[in-house]
Design a protein around this motif. Structure first.
Motif, mmCIF file in Angstrom:
data_model
loop_
_atom_site.group_PDB
_atom_site.id
_atom_site.type_symbol
_atom_site.label_atom_id
_atom_site.label_comp_id
_atom_site.label_asym_id
_atom_site.label_seq_id
_atom_site.Cartn_x
_atom_site.Cartn_y
_atom_site.Cartn_z
ATOM 1 N N GLY A 1 0.931 -8.329 -5.364
ATOM 2 C CA GLY A 1 2.017 -8.712 -6.268
ATOM 3 C C GLY A 1 2.232 -7.595 -7.280
ATOM 4 N N ARG A 2 2.145 -7.949 -8.586
ATOM 5 C CA ARG A 2 2.288 -6.937 -9.622
ATOM 6 C C ARG A 2 0.941 -6.389 -10.101
ATOM 7 N N LYS A 3 -0.108 -6.925 -9.586
ATOM 8 C CA LYS A 3 -1.448 -6.511 -9.991
ATOM 9 C C LYS A 3 -1.885 -5.280 -9.189
ATOM 10 N N MET A 4 -2.237 -4.224 -9.920
ATOM 11 C CA MET A 4 -2.720 -3.023 -9.248
ATOM 12 C C MET A 4 -4.208 -3.170 -8.955
ATOM 13 N N ILE A 5 -4.541 -3.051 -7.674
ATOM 14 C CA ILE A 5 -5.948 -3.073 -7.269
ATOM 15 C C ILE A 5 -6.564 -1.685 -7.385
ATOM 16 N N LEU B 1 -11.233 14.724 9.664
ATOM 17 C CA LEU B 1 -10.627 13.438 9.330
ATOM 18 C C LEU B 1 -11.618 12.646 8.483
ATOM 19 N N VAL B 2 -11.115 12.069 7.404
ATOM 20 C CA VAL B 2 -11.970 11.321 6.488
ATOM 21 C C VAL B 2 -11.392 9.919 6.310
ATOM 22 N N ASN B 3 -12.232 8.912 6.513
ATOM 23 C CA ASN B 3 -11.819 7.522 6.309
ATOM 24 C C ASN B 3 -12.059 7.114 4.860
ATOM 25 N N LEU B 4 -11.058 6.493 4.276
ATOM 26 C CA LEU B 4 -11.160 5.975 2.917
ATOM 27 C C LEU B 4 -10.973 4.461 2.965
ATOM 28 N N ILE B 5 -11.862 3.734 2.341
ATOM 29 C CA ILE B 5 -11.767 2.277 2.251
ATOM 30 C C ILE B 5 -11.643 1.896 0.788
ATOM 31 N N ILE B 6 -10.587 1.168 0.473
ATOM 32 C CA ILE B 6 -10.417 0.624 -0.875
ATOM 33 C C ILE B 6 -10.710 -0.865 -0.803
ATOM 34 N N GLY B 7 -11.781 -1.262 -1.452
ATOM 35 C CA GLY B 7 -12.168 -2.666 -1.421
ATOM 36 C C GLY B 7 -11.243 -3.523 -2.264
ATOM 37 N N PHE B 8 -11.337 -4.824 -2.082
ATOM 38 C CA PHE B 8 -10.510 -5.743 -2.869
ATOM 39 C C PHE B 8 -10.913 -5.721 -4.339
ATOM 40 N N ASP B 9 -12.094 -5.154 -4.622
ATOM 41 C CA ASP B 9 -12.535 -4.988 -6.009
ATOM 42 C C ASP B 9 -12.076 -3.662 -6.608
ATOM 43 N N GLY B 10 -11.303 -2.884 -5.846
ATOM 44 C CA GLY B 10 -10.768 -1.628 -6.345
ATOM 45 C C GLY B 10 -11.701 -0.439 -6.222
ATOM 46 N N LYS B 11 -12.835 -0.605 -5.549
ATOM 47 C CA LYS B 11 -13.783 0.493 -5.384
ATOM 48 C C LYS B 11 -13.470 1.285 -4.115
ATOM 49 N N GLY C 1 -3.971 -0.008 7.564
ATOM 50 C CA GLY C 1 -4.033 -1.459 7.598
ATOM 51 C C GLY C 1 -5.080 -2.033 6.654
ATOM 52 N N VAL C 2 -5.215 -3.363 6.710
ATOM 53 C CA VAL C 2 -6.142 -4.076 5.839
ATOM 54 C C VAL C 2 -6.986 -5.031 6.669
ATOM 55 N N GLY C 3 -8.224 -5.202 6.262
ATOM 56 C CA GLY C 3 -9.137 -6.118 6.945
ATOM 57 C C GLY C 3 -10.126 -6.672 5.950
ATOM 58 N N LYS C 4 -11.178 -7.260 6.440
ATOM 59 C CA LYS C 4 -12.131 -7.924 5.553
ATOM 60 C C LYS C 4 -12.860 -6.952 4.621
ATOM 61 N N ILE C 5 -12.952 -5.650 5.028
ATOM 62 C CA ILE C 5 -13.643 -4.688 4.163
ATOM 63 C C ILE C 5 -12.687 -4.016 3.186
ATOM 64 N N ALA D 1 0.856 -1.192 0.000
ATOM 65 C CA ALA D 1 0.000 0.000 0.000
ATOM 66 C C ALA D 1 0.892 1.242 0.000
ATOM 67 N N TYR D 2 0.710 2.091 -0.983
ATOM 68 C CA TYR D 2 1.558 3.262 -1.147
ATOM 69 C C TYR D 2 0.764 4.553 -0.906
ATOM 70 N N VAL D 3 1.493 5.563 -0.423
ATOM 71 C CA VAL D 3 0.993 6.942 -0.384
ATOM 72 C C VAL D 3 2.096 7.832 -0.941
ATOM 73 N N TYR D 4 1.764 8.614 -1.957
ATOM 74 C CA TYR D 4 2.679 9.615 -2.490
ATOM 75 C C TYR D 4 2.088 10.992 -2.187
ATOM 76 N N VAL D 5 2.807 11.776 -1.401
ATOM 77 C CA VAL D 5 2.369 13.149 -1.098
ATOM 78 C C VAL D 5 3.028 14.071 -2.119
ATOM 79 N N ASN D 6 2.202 14.700 -2.952
ATOM 80 C CA ASN D 6 2.699 15.559 -4.022
ATOM 81 C C ASN D 6 2.324 17.014 -3.756
ATOM 82 N N PRO D 7 3.301 17.889 -3.479
ATOM 83 C CA PRO D 7 2.976 19.312 -3.325
ATOM 84 C C PRO D 7 2.427 19.851 -4.648
#
Length: 261
Positions: free
Chosen positions: A187-191, A244-254, A222-226, A148-154
């Motif tokens: 792996g190499r697959k982008m979700i 503060l805003v929570n963002l959830i990225i599902g395993f389906d990429g949504k 972190g990661v969990g079932k959602i 899981a990556y975060v890029y902070v871009n000014p």
């Protein structure tokens, strides 16, 4: 020094509507104001006038457009401010403050003052992040390995914040917003892989707050079932007022977004 100057400088500003739209601008008076102006008592630089713009020594203070109409000096920042002129000549500029004290200035004839003001023709605020910052997290879930990556871009997108003194005097300061790129790989697959800006939170955070805020930070939690959990911090610059805003990225990429409770 600038704050003290503004405390004495400020006059009828803010919500009062300017009624001089039909008054012709005094171009001769504007021409006389060109140059660097010093406080008579302290001999310190208060501002530089070039063309139709006022530049301040403090780079965090936004340059402002100005006009002179009849006996009034108008500045056009986030709000319109106006000051009654007491005296003006080639090397003298005096005007009334809100408390009806007269602010007395004289024009600089020192070349060193020009050097001090050099570079303040545009605002040069140091952003929170001065370069791209990368954060890389490796996590395991159900026997699978994810990154899981975060890029902070000014960015160059400016946010103007008006601060007020105890007397209600406004000072416009400039800050730079950020763009957060987040991506998740199996792996190499982008979700998932997209830029997140503060506009992503339209409808989640009130529009008026967003207009005056910057996207300050983004953390992976972190990661969990959602799915993969991120949290964005959206703040009014130089304050503790944040959403503060929570963002959830599902395993389906949504992506789903919800204000943190």
């Amino acid at each position: 020094m600038l704050l003290l100057f503004l405390l004495s400088l400020a006059s009828c500003s803010g919500n009062k509507k300017e009624n001089s739209d039909n008054v012709t601008e005094d171009l001769k008076a504007k021409k006389m104001l060109q140059g660097i102006w010093l406080d008579d008592e302290s001999d310190e630089i208060l501002f530089k006038i070039q063309g139709d713009t006022i530049y301040y020594p403090d780079a965090e203070n936004a340059p402002v457009y100005f006009k002179i109409k009849k006996d009034t000096f108008y500045t056009y920042g986030k709000e319109v401010s106006r000051y009654k002129i007491d005296k003006q000549a080639d090397h003298v500029f005096c005007f009334h403050s809100l408390s009806d004290n007269v602010v007395k200035l004289h024009k600089s004839e020192d070349d060193n003052d020009s050097l001090l003001m050099m570079g303040h023709r545009t605002t040069e605020v140091i952003p929170t992040y001065s370069e791209v910052t990368k954060r890389d997290s490796v996590v395991m879930y159900n026997g699978k390995r994810y990154r899981a990556y975060v890029y902070v871009n000014p960015s160059k997108k400016k946010v103007i914040k008006t601060s007020y003194s105890d007397e209600g005097i406004s000072v416009d300061n400039v800050y730079y917003d950020n763009v957060m790129h987040i991506c998740v790989y199996e792996g190499r697959k982008m979700i998932y892989g997209h830029d997140i800006t503060k506009d992503t939170f339209l409808g989640v955070i009130p529009n008026e707050f967003l207009k005056n805020a910057i996207l300050s930070d983004m953390e992976f939690y972190g990661v969990g079932k959602i799915g993969f959990r991120y949290q964005a911090t959206v703040c009014i610059p130089e304050s503790s007022v944040c959403n503060l805003v929570n963002l959830i990225i599902g395993f389906d990429g949504k992506l789903s977004i919800k204000i943190a409770q």
